[in-house]
Design a protein around this motif. Structure first.
Motif, PDB file in Angstrom:
ATOM      1  N   ALA A 114       0.857  -1.213   0.129  1.00 21.27           N
ATOM      2  CA  ALA A 114       0.070   0.101   0.059  1.00 21.27           C
ATOM      3  C   ALA A 114       0.694   1.128   0.115  1.00 21.27           C
ATOM      4  CB  ALA A 114      -0.975  -0.105   1.158  1.00 21.27           C
ATOM      5  N   GLY A 115       2.051   1.237  -0.893  1.00 20.12           N
ATOM      6  CA  GLY A 115       2.815   2.253  -0.872  1.00 20.12           C
ATOM      7  C   GLY A 115       4.025   2.312   0.103  1.00 20.12           C
ATOM      8  N   SER A 116       4.265   1.340   0.822  1.00 15.30           N
ATOM      9  CA  SER A 116       5.097   1.506   1.965  1.00 15.30           C
ATOM     10  C   SER A 116       6.480   0.953   1.096  1.00 15.30           C
ATOM     11  CB  SER A 116       4.960   0.459   3.081  1.00 15.30           C
ATOM     12  OG  SER A 116       5.992   0.382   3.855  1.00 15.30           O
ATOM     13  N   VAL A 117       7.370   1.309   1.191  1.00 16.20           N
ATOM     14  CA  VAL A 117       8.893   0.816   0.960  1.00 16.20           C
ATOM     15  C   VAL A 117       9.772  -0.048   2.054  1.00 16.20           C
ATOM     16  CG1 VAL A 117       9.026   2.422  -0.953  1.00 16.20           C
ATOM     17  CG2 VAL A 117      10.296   2.723   1.210  1.00 16.20           C
ATOM     18  N   ASN A 118       8.912  -0.174   3.230  1.00 17.38           N
ATOM     19  CA  ASN A 118       9.622  -0.799   4.356  1.00 17.38           C
ATOM     20  C   ASN A 118       9.205  -2.274   4.332  1.00 17.38           C
ATOM     21  OD1 ASN A 118      10.625   1.884   5.248  1.00 17.38           O
ATOM     22  ND2 ASN A 118       8.674   2.304   6.058  1.00 17.38           N
ATOM     23  N   ALA A 119       9.824  -2.853   5.377  1.00 19.45           N
ATOM     24  CA  ALA A 119       9.698  -4.326   5.564  1.00 19.45           C
ATOM     25  C   ALA A 119       8.025  -4.542   5.637  1.00 19.45           C
ATOM     26  CB  ALA A 119      10.577  -5.086   6.427  1.00 19.45           C
ATOM     27  N   ALA A 120       7.431  -3.611   6.502  1.00 20.38           N
ATOM     28  CA  ALA A 120       6.015  -3.595   6.857  1.00 20.38           C
ATOM     29  C   ALA A 120       5.384  -2.263   6.623  1.00 20.38           C
ATOM     30  CB  ALA A 120       5.842  -4.139   8.116  1.00 20.38           C
ATOM     31  N   TYR A 121       4.018  -2.459   6.609  1.00 18.04           N
ATOM     32  CA  TYR A 121       3.533  -1.353   6.292  1.00 18.04           C
ATOM     33  C   TYR A 121       3.094  -0.219   7.398  1.00 18.04           C
ATOM     34  CZ  TYR A 121      -0.531  -4.493   7.021  1.00 18.04           C
ATOM     35  OH  TYR A 121      -1.327  -5.531   7.528  1.00 18.04           O
ATOM     36  N   GLY A 122       3.469  -1.094   8.866  1.00 16.88           N
ATOM     37  CA  GLY A 122       3.333  -0.312  10.008  1.00 16.88           C
ATOM     38  C   GLY A 122       4.234  -0.912  11.006  1.00 16.88           C
ATOM     39  N   PRO A 123       4.146  -0.676  12.368  1.00 12.10           N
ATOM     40  CA  PRO A 123       5.107  -1.387  13.168  1.00 12.10           C
ATOM     41  C   PRO A 123       4.326  -2.716  13.348  1.00 12.10           C
ATOM     42  CG  PRO A 123       4.337   1.003  14.104  1.00 12.10           C
ATOM     43  CD  PRO A 123       3.599   0.604  12.831  1.00 12.10           C
ATOM     44  N   VAL A 124       5.028  -3.774  13.511  1.00  9.25           N
ATOM     45  CA  VAL A 124       4.591  -5.203  13.080  1.00  9.25           C
ATOM     46  C   VAL A 124       3.623  -5.459  14.492  1.00  9.25           C
ATOM     47  CG1 VAL A 124       5.273  -7.716  13.248  1.00  9.25           C
ATOM     48  CG2 VAL A 124       6.557  -6.093  11.800  1.00  9.25           C
ATOM     49  N   ARG A 125       3.975  -5.063  15.583  1.00 17.81           N
ATOM     50  CA  ARG A 125       3.045  -5.353  16.692  1.00 17.81           C
ATOM     51  C   ARG A 125       1.626  -4.776  16.511  1.00 17.81           C
ATOM     52  NH1 ARG A 125       3.311  -7.393  21.661  1.00 17.81           N
ATOM     53  NH2 ARG A 125       5.448  -8.097  21.360  1.00 17.81           N
ATOM     54  N   GLU A 126       1.536  -3.696  15.831  1.00 18.53           N
ATOM     55  CA  GLU A 126       0.007  -2.970  15.486  1.00 18.53           C
ATOM     56  C   GLU A 126      -0.534  -3.547  14.499  1.00 18.53           C
ATOM     57  OE1 GLU A 126       0.638   1.138  15.540  1.00 18.53           O
ATOM     58  OE2 GLU A 126       1.830   1.286  17.198  1.00 18.53           O
ATOM     59  N   VAL A 127       0.121  -4.212  13.377  1.00 14.88           N
ATOM     60  CA  VAL A 127      -0.733  -4.697  12.202  1.00 14.88           C
ATOM     61  C   VAL A 127      -0.746  -6.055  11.822  1.00 14.88           C
ATOM     62  CG1 VAL A 127       0.406  -2.532  10.923  1.00 14.88           C
ATOM     63  CG2 VAL A 127       1.521  -4.414  10.657  1.00 14.88           C
ATOM     64  N   ALA A 128       0.177  -6.856  12.654  1.00 15.15           N
ATOM     65  CA  ALA A 128       0.309  -8.380  12.488  1.00 15.15           C
ATOM     66  C   ALA A 128       0.282  -9.205  13.950  1.00 15.15           C
ATOM     67  CB  ALA A 128       1.719  -8.670  11.506  1.00 15.15           C
ATOM     68  N   TRP A 129      -0.145 -10.319  13.835  1.00 10.96           N
ATOM     69  CA  TRP A 129      -0.342 -11.177  14.677  1.00 10.96           C
ATOM     70  C   TRP A 129       0.801 -12.202  14.564  1.00 10.96           C
ATOM     71  CZ3 TRP A 129      -3.035 -10.630  19.103  1.00 10.96           C
ATOM     72  CH2 TRP A 129      -4.379  -9.645  18.866  1.00 10.96           C
ATOM     73  N   THR A 130       1.730 -12.307  15.474  1.00  8.01           N
ATOM     74  CA  THR A 130       3.003 -13.214  15.121  1.00  8.01           C
ATOM     75  C   THR A 130       3.421 -14.193  16.727  1.00  8.01           C
ATOM     76  OG1 THR A 130       4.430 -11.786  16.205  1.00  8.01           O
ATOM     77  CG2 THR A 130       4.072 -11.221  13.976  1.00  8.01           C
ATOM     78  N   LEU A 135       0.492 -17.015  20.538  1.00  7.82           N
ATOM     79  CA  LEU A 135      -0.646 -17.714  20.063  1.00  7.82           C
ATOM     80  C   LEU A 135      -0.376 -19.224  19.959  1.00  7.82           C
ATOM     81  CD1 LEU A 135      -1.581 -15.048  17.492  1.00  7.82           C
ATOM     82  CD2 LEU A 135      -2.539 -15.172  19.736  1.00  7.82           C
ATOM     83  N   SER A 136      -1.630 -19.842  19.772  1.00  7.51           N
ATOM     84  CA  SER A 136      -1.375 -21.260  19.696  1.00  7.51           C
ATOM     85  C   SER A 136      -2.374 -21.662  18.111  1.00  7.51           C
ATOM     86  CB  SER A 136      -2.018 -22.093  20.570  1.00  7.51           C
ATOM     87  OG  SER A 136      -3.422 -21.789  20.965  1.00  7.51           O
ATOM     88  N   ALA A 137      -2.944 -20.741  17.586  1.00  2.00           N
ATOM     89  CA  ALA A 137      -3.741 -20.701  16.542  1.00  2.00           C
ATOM     90  C   ALA A 137      -3.832 -19.332  15.867  1.00  2.00           C
ATOM     91  CB  ALA A 137      -4.992 -21.521  16.957  1.00  2.00           C
ATOM     92  N   PRO A 138      -4.618 -19.227  14.735  1.00  2.00           N
ATOM     93  CA  PRO A 138      -4.803 -17.880  14.325  1.00  2.00           C
ATOM     94  C   PRO A 138      -5.898 -17.033  15.184  1.00  2.00           C
ATOM     95  CG  PRO A 138      -4.977 -19.546  12.495  1.00  2.00           C
ATOM     96  CD  PRO A 138      -4.809 -20.136  13.685  1.00  2.00           C
ATOM     97  N   VAL A 139      -6.218 -15.988  15.047  1.00  2.00           N
ATOM     98  CA  VAL A 139      -7.198 -15.240  15.764  1.00  2.00           C
ATOM     99  C   VAL A 139      -8.101 -14.518  14.793  1.00  2.00           C
ATOM    100  CG1 VAL A 139      -5.538 -14.807  17.663  1.00  2.00           C
ATOM    101  CG2 VAL A 139      -5.727 -13.092  16.020  1.00  2.00           C
ATOM    102  N   ASP A 140      -9.263 -14.078  15.208  1.00  2.00           N
ATOM    103  CA  ASP A 140     -10.251 -13.268  14.519  1.00  2.00           C
ATOM    104  C   ASP A 140      -9.650 -12.406  13.529  1.00  2.00           C
ATOM    105  OD1 ASP A 140     -11.938 -15.092  15.994  1.00  2.00           O
ATOM    106  OD2 ASP A 140     -13.160 -13.138  16.624  1.00  2.00           O
ATOM    107  N   VAL A 141     -10.190 -12.256  12.494  1.00  2.00           N
ATOM    108  CA  VAL A 141      -9.707 -11.168  11.349  1.00  2.00           C
ATOM    109  C   VAL A 141     -10.030  -9.900  11.699  1.00  2.00           C
ATOM    110  CG1 VAL A 141      -9.496 -12.757   9.546  1.00  2.00           C
ATOM    111  CG2 VAL A 141     -11.566 -11.404   9.926  1.00  2.00           C
ATOM    112  N   GLY A 142      -9.292  -8.695  11.179  1.00  2.00           N
ATOM    113  CA  GLY A 142      -9.704  -7.316  11.280  1.00  2.00           C
ATOM    114  C   GLY A 142      -9.191  -6.762  13.072  1.00  2.00           C
TER     115      GLY A 142
END
Length: 213
Positions: A114-130, A135-142
Motif C-alpha cells: 500500500a505504498g510502503s517501501v519498508n519491510a512492513a506497512y506499519g509497526p509489526v506489533r500493531e498490524v500483525a499477529w506473530t 498464540l497457538s492458533a490464528p485469531v479473528d480477522v480485523g
C-alpha cells in the motif's frame, strides 16, 4: 453467505522485494480487487454446508488446490463465471472470466505494501499477529490495524496462497504463499516474506484471500 468484502486497488508500480536482498525489481500492476480480509472459517463452512467453530478466524488447512476450488465455489455462489478448470490436478485459468481467483504474487505484494517501501506497512506489533503474541492458533480477522488500502491481516495471522509457482524456473509444482503467520517471529513477518508448498499440501498457518479483475 457472508459477503466477501472487496477493496479496489488502483493500477500502479511498486519496488518488490526485501531491502536486505539483492533482487529488488519494480513491478507494474493493473487495477484489480482483493479481499479486505482472508477468507474466514464461516465463509468456508457456508460453502461446504457445515458448521464453523470459530467463524471469524481465517480458514486454514487449505491446500492450494482446495483454495482454487473454493474460488470457483464462491464464484458460482455469487453468480459469476468460475476462473479455473481442472484436468485431474492440471489447472487452467480463464482470464476472461469474472469470478474469484487467487492473487498473483505481484498483486499480493503491491496490495500489501500500500505504498510502503519498508519491510512492513506499519509497526509489526500493531498490524500483525506473530509468535510474539504467544498464540497457538490464528485469531479473528480485523483485530489489528489495516494498511492504507484498508486491508487487514495481510501480514501475520496466516500466510496466504498466491496463484504463482514458488520457483517458475524450477521443476517443482510448489506454489507460493506470502506474508508470514501467527507462529513466525516478528522479524520474519514482512511484505517480502515468501514460502512455498506443493498444491496438495495443507498447513495450519496458511489460508487464502481472493482477488477479482
Amino acid at each position: 453467505m457472508s459477503d466477501v468484502e472487496m477493496a479496489r486497488i488502483p493500477a500502479g508500480r511498486v519496488l518488490r522485494g526485501d531491502q536486505r536482498g539483492t533482487e529488488r525489481r519494480e513491478i507494474e500492476v493493473a487495477a484489480f480487487e482483493i479481499g479486505v480480509y482472508p477468507i474466514t472459517e464461516e465463509q468456508l463452512a457456508e460453502v461446504l454446508g457445515i458448521p464453523s467453530r470459530h467463524p471469524r478466524r481465517p480458514a486454514t488447512h487449505l491446500s492450494w488446490l482446495r483454495a482454487i476450488r473454493l474460488c470457483n465455489a464462491l464464484s458460482e455462489w455469487e453468480g459469476l463465471d468460475p476462473i479455473y478448470s481442472f484436468d485431474g490436478e492440471v489447472v487452467t485459468a480463464d482470464t476472461d472470466a469474472d469470478g474469484f481467483r487467487l492473487p498473483t504474487e505481484d498483486e499480493w505484494e503491491y496490495a500489501c505494501r500500500a505504498g510502503s517501501v519498508n519491510a512492513a506497512y506499519g509497526p509489526v506489533r500493531e498490524v500483525a499477529w506473530t509468535s510474539a503474541d504467544g498464540l497457538s492458533a490464528p485469531v479473528d480477522v480485523g483485530a489489528r490495524m489495516p494498511n492504507l488500502h484498508g486491508l487487514f491481516d495481510t501480514l501475520g495471522n496466516v500466510w496466504e496462497w498466491c496463484s504463482d509457482l514458488y520457483d517458475p524456473e524450477g521443476e517443482s509444482d510448489a506454489r507460493v504463499f506470502r506474508g508470514g503467520g501467527w507462529s513466525d517471529a516478528p522479524a520474519l513477518v514482512r511484505a517480502a516474506a515468501r514460502r512455498g508448498g506443493r498444491p496438495r499440501d495443507a498447513f495450519d498457518d496458511v489460508g487464502m484471500r481472493v482477488a477479482r479483475g
